[in-house]
Design a protein around this motif. Structure first.
Motif, PDB file in Angstrom:
ATOM      1  N   SER A 163       0.807  -1.224   0.000  1.00  0.00           N
ATOM      2  CA  SER A 163       0.000   0.000   0.000  1.00  0.00           C
ATOM      3  C   SER A 163       0.839   1.272   0.000  1.00  0.00           C
ATOM      4  O   SER A 163       0.328   2.355  -0.275  1.00  0.00           O
ATOM      5  CB  SER A 163      -0.915   0.014   1.228  1.00  0.00           C
ATOM      6  OG  SER A 163      -0.132   0.097   2.414  1.00  0.00           O
ATOM      7  N   GLY A 164       2.119   1.166   0.342  1.00  0.00           N
ATOM      8  CA  GLY A 164       2.957   2.351   0.460  1.00  0.00           C
ATOM      9  C   GLY A 164       2.889   2.999   1.826  1.00  0.00           C
ATOM     10  O   GLY A 164       3.600   3.977   2.083  1.00  0.00           O
ATOM     11  N   ILE A 165       2.034   2.503   2.716  1.00  0.00           N
ATOM     12  CA  ILE A 165       1.940   3.036   4.076  1.00  0.00           C
ATOM     13  C   ILE A 165       3.200   2.655   4.857  1.00  0.00           C
ATOM     14  O   ILE A 165       3.675   1.517   4.759  1.00  0.00           O
ATOM     15  CB  ILE A 165       0.682   2.492   4.779  1.00  0.00           C
ATOM     16  CG1 ILE A 165      -0.577   3.034   4.091  1.00  0.00           C
ATOM     17  CG2 ILE A 165       0.672   2.860   6.265  1.00  0.00           C
ATOM     18  CD1 ILE A 165      -1.862   2.430   4.614  1.00  0.00           C
ATOM     19  N   LEU A 166       3.735   3.591   5.610  1.00  0.00           N
ATOM     20  CA  LEU A 166       4.900   3.301   6.450  1.00  0.00           C
ATOM     21  C   LEU A 166       4.455   2.423   7.602  1.00  0.00           C
ATOM     22  O   LEU A 166       3.593   2.803   8.402  1.00  0.00           O
ATOM     23  CB  LEU A 166       5.502   4.599   6.977  1.00  0.00           C
ATOM     24  CG  LEU A 166       6.727   4.455   7.887  1.00  0.00           C
ATOM     25  CD1 LEU A 166       7.873   3.776   7.141  1.00  0.00           C
ATOM     26  CD2 LEU A 166       7.169   5.824   8.402  1.00  0.00           C
ATOM     27  N   ARG A 167       5.042   1.223   7.712  1.00  0.00           N
ATOM     28  CA  ARG A 167       4.613   0.262   8.719  1.00  0.00           C
ATOM     29  C   ARG A 167       5.810  -0.122   9.590  1.00  0.00           C
ATOM     30  O   ARG A 167       6.813  -0.625   9.093  1.00  0.00           O
ATOM     31  CB  ARG A 167       4.006  -0.979   8.045  1.00  0.00           C
ATOM     32  CG  ARG A 167       2.725  -0.647   7.265  1.00  0.00           C
ATOM     33  CD  ARG A 167       2.173  -1.865   6.559  1.00  0.00           C
ATOM     34  NE  ARG A 167       3.126  -2.371   5.595  1.00  0.00           N
ATOM     35  CZ  ARG A 167       3.151  -3.644   5.176  1.00  0.00           C
ATOM     36  NH1 ARG A 167       2.285  -4.526   5.645  1.00  0.00           N
ATOM     37  NH2 ARG A 167       4.036  -4.031   4.283  1.00  0.00           N
ATOM     38  N   LEU A 168       5.653   0.111  10.898  1.00  0.00           N
ATOM     39  CA  LEU A 168       6.745  -0.097  11.846  1.00  0.00           C
ATOM     40  C   LEU A 168       6.328  -1.086  12.924  1.00  0.00           C
ATOM     41  O   LEU A 168       5.263  -0.936  13.536  1.00  0.00           O
ATOM     42  CB  LEU A 168       7.132   1.229  12.499  1.00  0.00           C
ATOM     43  CG  LEU A 168       7.466   2.384  11.550  1.00  0.00           C
ATOM     44  CD1 LEU A 168       7.748   3.652  12.353  1.00  0.00           C
ATOM     45  CD2 LEU A 168       8.656   2.031  10.659  1.00  0.00           C
ATOM     46  N   LEU A 169       7.162  -2.069  13.167  1.00  0.00           N
ATOM     47  CA  LEU A 169       6.924  -3.054  14.229  1.00  0.00           C
ATOM     48  C   LEU A 169       7.938  -2.802  15.331  1.00  0.00           C
ATOM     49  O   LEU A 169       9.153  -2.860  15.098  1.00  0.00           O
ATOM     50  CB  LEU A 169       7.059  -4.474  13.672  1.00  0.00           C
ATOM     51  CG  LEU A 169       6.803  -5.633  14.642  1.00  0.00           C
ATOM     52  CD1 LEU A 169       6.281  -6.864  13.874  1.00  0.00           C
ATOM     53  CD2 LEU A 169       8.050  -6.036  15.426  1.00  0.00           C
ATOM     54  N   PHE A 170       7.446  -2.494  16.523  1.00  0.00           N
ATOM     55  CA  PHE A 170       8.340  -2.249  17.653  1.00  0.00           C
ATOM     56  C   PHE A 170       8.690  -3.575  18.314  1.00  0.00           C
ATOM     57  O   PHE A 170       7.799  -4.316  18.743  1.00  0.00           O
ATOM     58  CB  PHE A 170       7.674  -1.292  18.643  1.00  0.00           C
ATOM     59  CG  PHE A 170       7.523   0.096  18.092  1.00  0.00           C
ATOM     60  CD1 PHE A 170       8.628   0.938  18.008  1.00  0.00           C
ATOM     61  CD2 PHE A 170       6.304   0.558  17.626  1.00  0.00           C
ATOM     62  CE1 PHE A 170       8.514   2.222  17.486  1.00  0.00           C
ATOM     63  CE2 PHE A 170       6.180   1.837  17.101  1.00  0.00           C
ATOM     64  CZ  PHE A 170       7.285   2.661  17.024  1.00  0.00           C
ATOM     65  N   TRP A 171       9.988  -3.827  18.411  1.00  0.00           N
ATOM     66  CA  TRP A 171      10.474  -5.142  18.856  1.00  0.00           C
ATOM     67  C   TRP A 171      11.668  -4.939  19.779  1.00  0.00           C
ATOM     68  O   TRP A 171      12.621  -4.229  19.447  1.00  0.00           O
ATOM     69  CB  TRP A 171      10.870  -5.960  17.633  1.00  0.00           C
ATOM     70  CG  TRP A 171      11.192  -7.399  17.892  1.00  0.00           C
ATOM     71  CD1 TRP A 171      10.590  -8.234  18.777  1.00  0.00           C
ATOM     72  CD2 TRP A 171      12.193  -8.176  17.230  1.00  0.00           C
ATOM     73  NE1 TRP A 171      11.142  -9.499  18.717  1.00  0.00           N
ATOM     74  CE2 TRP A 171      12.127  -9.482  17.765  1.00  0.00           C
ATOM     75  CE3 TRP A 171      13.120  -7.904  16.232  1.00  0.00           C
ATOM     76  CZ2 TRP A 171      12.967 -10.519  17.340  1.00  0.00           C
ATOM     77  CZ3 TRP A 171      13.944  -8.931  15.795  1.00  0.00           C
ATOM     78  CH2 TRP A 171      13.873 -10.225  16.350  1.00  0.00           C
ATOM     79  N   GLU A 172      11.607  -5.586  20.937  1.00  0.00           N
ATOM     80  CA  GLU A 172      12.658  -5.384  21.938  1.00  0.00           C
ATOM     81  C   GLU A 172      14.007  -5.958  21.516  1.00  0.00           C
ATOM     82  O   GLU A 172      15.053  -5.570  22.060  1.00  0.00           O
ATOM     83  CB  GLU A 172      12.237  -5.972  23.296  1.00  0.00           C
ATOM     84  CG  GLU A 172      12.065  -7.481  23.322  1.00  0.00           C
ATOM     85  CD  GLU A 172      10.684  -7.926  22.874  1.00  0.00           C
ATOM     86  OE1 GLU A 172      10.376  -9.121  23.059  1.00  0.00           O
ATOM     87  OE2 GLU A 172       9.933  -7.098  22.335  1.00  0.00           O
ATOM     88  N   LYS A 175      18.113  -3.881  17.724  1.00  0.00           N
ATOM     89  CA  LYS A 175      19.152  -3.096  18.392  1.00  0.00           C
ATOM     90  C   LYS A 175      19.719  -1.975  17.520  1.00  0.00           C
ATOM     91  O   LYS A 175      20.304  -1.023  18.043  1.00  0.00           O
ATOM     92  CB  LYS A 175      20.307  -4.019  18.813  1.00  0.00           C
ATOM     93  CG  LYS A 175      19.887  -5.195  19.691  1.00  0.00           C
ATOM     94  CD  LYS A 175      19.237  -4.727  20.981  1.00  0.00           C
ATOM     95  CE  LYS A 175      18.846  -5.918  21.867  1.00  0.00           C
ATOM     96  NZ  LYS A 175      18.098  -5.494  23.083  1.00  0.00           N
ATOM     97  N   ALA A 176      19.528  -2.077  16.207  1.00  0.00           N
ATOM     98  CA  ALA A 176      20.198  -1.135  15.315  1.00  0.00           C
ATOM     99  C   ALA A 176      19.341   0.052  14.907  1.00  0.00           C
ATOM    100  O   ALA A 176      19.856   1.156  14.738  1.00  0.00           O
ATOM    101  CB  ALA A 176      20.676  -1.872  14.056  1.00  0.00           C
ATOM    102  N   VAL A 177      18.027  -0.132  14.749  1.00  0.00           N
ATOM    103  CA  VAL A 177      17.178   0.906  14.161  1.00  0.00           C
ATOM    104  C   VAL A 177      16.263   1.529  15.215  1.00  0.00           C
ATOM    105  O   VAL A 177      15.537   0.818  15.918  1.00  0.00           O
ATOM    106  CB  VAL A 177      16.315   0.326  13.010  1.00  0.00           C
ATOM    107  CG1 VAL A 177      15.443   1.425  12.403  1.00  0.00           C
ATOM    108  CG2 VAL A 177      17.206  -0.301  11.945  1.00  0.00           C
ATOM    109  N   VAL A 217      11.689  -1.757  14.680  1.00  0.00           N
ATOM    110  CA  VAL A 217      12.236  -0.552  15.299  1.00  0.00           C
ATOM    111  C   VAL A 217      12.356  -0.774  16.803  1.00  0.00           C
ATOM    112  O   VAL A 217      11.537  -1.470  17.410  1.00  0.00           O
ATOM    113  CB  VAL A 217      11.313   0.666  15.046  1.00  0.00           C
ATOM    114  CG1 VAL A 217      11.974   1.953  15.531  1.00  0.00           C
ATOM    115  CG2 VAL A 217      10.972   0.784  13.572  1.00  0.00           C
ATOM    116  N   SER A 218      13.363  -0.148  17.407  1.00  0.00           N
ATOM    117  CA  SER A 218      13.556  -0.206  18.848  1.00  0.00           C
ATOM    118  C   SER A 218      12.926   1.016  19.513  1.00  0.00           C
ATOM    119  O   SER A 218      12.920   2.116  18.943  1.00  0.00           O
ATOM    120  CB  SER A 218      15.047  -0.244  19.173  1.00  0.00           C
ATOM    121  OG  SER A 218      15.268  -0.047  20.556  1.00  0.00           O
TER     122      SER A 218
END
Length: 232
Positions: A163-172, A175-177, A217-218
């Motif tokens: 879809s082009g939507i920015l999709r972010l998954l927060f994950w513990e 470590k880098a992003v 993402v962190s």
């Protein structure tokens, strides 16, 4: 001034009939009399000044001037939330409403606690809807947050692929992003955020999301409680 929701389909000219639930609140809890001024929200972004015209099983009110109208547009923020236990999920629904989340999509994943049968999910969804509407009244939000019924994680992960939507998954374990490493965030017209339940995501679930275009993402060095992570 007290605020209540009404269904636009119940409108006849300048008169509207409130739902039985809203009517009970007016009559039995608040004991508001005929002639009392209130504000009414149509659930589509418009707020009216109104006066209680008649009290019965369903309260009738007479609409007056428009107090506020939602013009639409602007950034949309969707939150996919792994279902949390009891009051934790209630808190997420309440605070996402207050903070302006456009759409909340609860999902069942491998580490969610409790049952996932249709009857339980229906009751949960009805409860969350009531909490969301109450939060709208409290924070003066004219248009309710879209609140989806519970679905499996895959339903949320796969829905917006391509879809082009920015999709972010927060994950513990990321470590880098961090958020500052995603310059597209500032300009994105639509963002979807994915957060896990108390036990977080399994690696298999993270791999599934990445395969469908999600970026991990962190939220920092600390391990946050699930409800704290969502509000952050």
């Amino acid at each position: 001034m007290r605020r209540f929701f009404f269904d636009p389909k119940s409108r006849s000219g300048d008169t509207v009939l409130l739902s039985e639930e809203e009517s009970r609140h007016i009559v039995r809890v608040l004991r508001l009399p005929v002639g009392h001024e209130i504000e009414l929200l149509d659930g589509q972004g418009t707020v009216y000044r109104a006066v209680i015209a008649a009290i019965d099983r369903r309260v009738a009110a007479c609409l007056g001037a428009v107090v506020a109208a939602h013009l639409g547009g602007g950034r949309t923020v969707r939150v996919g939330q792994g279902i949390l236990k009891g009051e934790k999920m209630d808190t997420v629904v309440q605070k996402c409403t207050e903070l302006g989340v456009t759409r909340l999509s609860p999902f069942q994943s491998s580490r969610c606690q409790g049952k996932a049968d249709p009857s339980q999910n229906r009751k949960r969804h009805e409860r969350w809807q009531r909490i969301g509407l109450a939060s709208c009244k409290q924070c003066l939000r004219p248009q309710p947050m879209q609140l989806d019924g519970p679905v499996p994680l895959a339903g949320v992960v796969e829905e917006e692929a391509g879809s082009g939507i920015l999709r972010l998954l927060f994950w513990e374990e990321e470590k880098a992003v961090r958020l500052q490493d995603i310059p597209a965030l500032a300009a994105a017209p639509a963002v979807t955020l994915l957060l896990g339940p108390e036990g977080g995501f399994s690696r298999e679930e993270v791999d599934l999301a990445r395969a469908h275009g999600w970026r991990t993402v962190s939220l920092g060095e600390r391990i946050l409680r699930a409800e704290t992570a969502t509000l952050t």
